[in-house]
Scaffold this motif. Structure first.
Motif, mmCIF file in Angstrom:
data_model
loop_
_atom_site.group_PDB
_atom_site.id
_atom_site.type_symbol
_atom_site.label_atom_id
_atom_site.label_comp_id
_atom_site.label_asym_id
_atom_site.label_seq_id
_atom_site.Cartn_x
_atom_site.Cartn_y
_atom_site.Cartn_z
ATOM 1 N N UNK A 97 43.046 68.566 29.779
ATOM 2 C CA UNK A 97 42.897 69.998 30.050
ATOM 3 C C UNK A 97 43.889 70.386 31.140
ATOM 4 N N UNK A 98 44.400 71.616 31.091
ATOM 5 C CA UNK A 98 45.382 72.031 32.091
ATOM 6 C C UNK A 98 44.886 71.792 33.519
ATOM 7 N N UNK A 99 45.766 71.253 34.351
ATOM 8 C CA UNK A 99 45.444 71.000 35.750
ATOM 9 C C UNK A 99 44.989 69.588 36.049
ATOM 10 N N UNK A 100 44.654 68.820 35.020
ATOM 11 C CA UNK A 100 44.120 67.476 35.250
ATOM 12 C C UNK A 100 45.150 66.553 35.883
ATOM 13 N N UNK A 126 44.675 75.499 23.725
ATOM 14 C CA UNK A 126 45.044 76.899 23.851
ATOM 15 C C UNK A 126 46.288 77.132 24.703
ATOM 16 N N UNK A 127 46.911 76.071 25.212
ATOM 17 C CA UNK A 127 48.064 76.241 26.074
ATOM 18 C C UNK A 127 47.684 76.087 27.532
ATOM 19 N N UNK A 199 46.508 76.004 18.963
ATOM 20 C CA UNK A 199 46.302 77.367 18.476
ATOM 21 C C UNK A 199 47.623 78.025 18.115
ATOM 22 N N UNK A 200 48.614 77.881 18.982
ATOM 23 C CA UNK A 200 49.902 78.538 18.749
ATOM 24 C C UNK A 200 50.685 77.878 17.632
ATOM 25 N N UNK A 201 50.434 76.585 17.400
ATOM 26 C CA UNK A 201 51.048 75.931 16.243
ATOM 27 C C UNK A 201 50.579 76.610 14.962
ATOM 28 N N UNK A 202 49.281 76.895 14.878
ATOM 29 C CA UNK A 202 48.737 77.597 13.712
ATOM 30 C C UNK A 202 49.225 79.049 13.688
ATOM 31 N N UNK A 203 49.208 79.696 14.845
ATOM 32 C CA UNK A 203 49.623 81.092 14.930
ATOM 33 C C UNK A 203 51.066 81.282 14.474
#
Length: 376
Positions: A97-100, A126-127, A199-203
Motif C-alpha cells: 500500500x502507498x507509504x509502506x 488505485x495508484x 484500476x488505471x490499467x483497466x481504465x
C-alpha cells in the motif's frame, strides 16, 4: 527468450498475483529475479491446492524461475541485508500500500542514495495518490471502478471474467513500463519511479466505450457488436451442452459461415442493427440442434472465424498448443500435476524456455551471484 535480459537484477517485494506475475515475466526474459518475502512467506503460499510440502501449487507456478529469500524488513538486520540487495539491484518491484516503503525506511531519498539509477515500480490497486490510494481491493473491484465490468456479461447482469483480468493486465503494464524505463536508462543513466495502478490499467482500455457513452450510445450488455449483440460475434450453446464461438465480423467470413451451414439467406442480414435478437435466435436454434462435435467437423476447416470452447484438458491436447511448446505438464511432489505455461512468445525461432523450480537462498548467496554476473 531466456537471455534477453541477462545480467538484469530484480528485487520482487510483491505478493499474491499481479506483482509476482510481472516479476516472473522479467525472469522469463532472462533477468535474475529475487523475491523477498517476510519470515512467514507470501500469503499466496496458502492459497489454492496444497502440495504435500504445505505450499500451494498456485504459488509455485507464479513464482517459478525466481530465487526466494526471507527477510524481516521490520528488523535492523533485515533492513541492513535489504539495503545491500537494493544497492546491487537494477529494478525494485513492489505492491505495498502507498507509504509502506517509507515506513520501512526505504523511501525515495534512501533508494536514491543506495542506487541512483534504480527503476522502482510500485504496483497498486488505485495508484499512489488520490482519495482511494490506501483502500484495499481485488481484481473485481478494480474492474468495476475502471469500467471493465458494466458492459460485460448477459443482458440481465454483469459477469466477471476468469482468470482475473486486472491482475494479469497490470502485470503486463508493469513490465512494459519497466522495460521502457530501462531503455531510457541505457541512454541517460537515469532511474525512474513508476506508479502502476490496476484500476488505471483497466481504465486505459475504456476510451472507445466511454466516448460512445458521452455521445449517447453507451454500450449495453448483449446490445453491441462485440459483447453479444451481433449474431456473427457471439457464443452459442450446442445440443450436448458444449459451446462454440463465432467471430465472423468481416462479411466474407459471415458469408462463408452461412454457406457452410446452408443458410445463405442470412448473408444479407449481417448489417441488421444490434441487438440482432431475431437473427441471434435463429442462429442459436441452429447450433442447439447438433452437438459440438458436429459443428467442429463442419466448420473447423471453413474460413469463418469459428472455434469451439475447449476444456482445460482439450486445450492442453490441442495440436496448435502442442506445436508451439508453451505448455509443460509435470508431476509435483505427491504426483499432483503442475501445468507450467511459459512466456507467450518465441524469440529467434525458439519457444519459451522451461522455468527453473522455485528455490530459496540467503542474502549472501544472492549478492555473490549478482556481483559475479556484473563482473563477467
Amino acid at each position: 527468450m531466456s537471455n534477453l535480459l541477462e545480467g538484469l537484477r530484480v528485487i520482487d517485494l510483491s505478493q499474491w498475483l499481479p506483482g509476482p506475475a510481472a516479476g516472473q515475466m522479467l525472469a522469463d526474459l532472462g533477468a535474475s529475479v529475487v523475491k523477498v518475502e517476510p519470515p512467514a512467506g507470501d500469503p499466496m503460499r496458502r492459497l489454492g491446492p496444497q502440495d504435500p510440502d504445505g505450499v500451494s501449487a498456485w504459488y509455485k507456478l507464479v513464482n517459478a524461475g525466481k530465487t526466494v529469500l526471507r527477510l524481516d524488513l521490520k528488523s535492523e538486520e533485515g533492513k541492513d541485508r535489504f539495503a545491500e540487495l537494493l544497492a546491487a539491484a537494477d529494478v525494485l518491484l513492489e505492491s505495498y500500500r502507498p507509504g509502506t516503503l517509507n515506513k520501512l525506511g526505504f523511501g525515495a531519498e534512501r533508494r536514491q542514495a543506495l542506487r541512483p539509477d534504480l527503476i522502482h515500480c510500485a504496483l497498486s490497486g488505485f495508484g499512489q495518490t488520490g482519495p482511494l490510494a490506501k483502500r484495499g481491493g481485488h481484481d473485481i473491484n478494480y474492474l468495476a471502478l475502471g469500467g471493465g465490468l458494466i458492459a460485460s456479461g448477459t443482458a440481465e447482469r454483469p459477469v466477471a471474467a476468469f482468470p482475473p483480468v486486472a491482475d494479469h493486465a497490470s502485470a503486463l503494464q508493469a513490465v512494459s513500463a519497466i522495460l521502457a524505463a530501462l531503455f531510457r536508462r541505457t541512454r541517460s543513466g537515469q532511474g525512474a519511479s513508476l506508479d502502476i495502478s490496476l484500476t488505471e490499467t483497466v481504465l486505459a482500455w475504456q476510451a472507445i466505450p466511454m466516448t460512445s457513452a458521452l455521445r449517447g450510445e453507451a454500450p449495453q450488455r448483449e446490445g453491441d457488436v462485440l459483447n453479444g449483440g451481433a449474431a456473427f460475434y457471439r457464443i452459442y450453446r450446442c445440443a450436448d451442452g458444449g459451446f462454440v464461438s463465432l467471430g465472423a465480423i468481416e462479411p466474407k467470413f459471415w458469408a462463408n459461415f452461412c454457406s457452410a451451414v446452408g443458410r445463405e439467406s442470412w448473408i444479407v442480414r449481417q448489417g441488421e442493427a444490434p441487438p440482432q435478437n431475431g437473427l441471434i435466435e435463429e442462429v442459436s436454434t441452429l447450433f442447439a440442434s447438433r452437438p459440438r462435435s458436429h459443428w467442429e467437423t463442419l466448420l473447423n476447416e471453413v474460413d469463418c472465424c469459428f472455434q469451439a470452447l475447449l476444456t482445460p484438458e482439450e486445450v492442453l491436447a490441442h495440436p496448435q498448443v502442442q506445436a508451439r511448446g508453451q505448455v509443460n505438464v509435470s508431476g509435483a511432489e505427491g504426483g499432483a500435476p503442475l501445468v507450467e505455461i511459459g512466456f507467450g512468445g518465441w524469440v529467434n525461432g525458439q519457444p519459451p524456455a522451461r522455468r527453473t523450480p522455485l528455490q530459496e537462498a540467503a542474502p549472501a548467496e544472492v549478492l555473490a551471484q549478482w556481483w559475479r554476473v556484473e563482473l563477467q
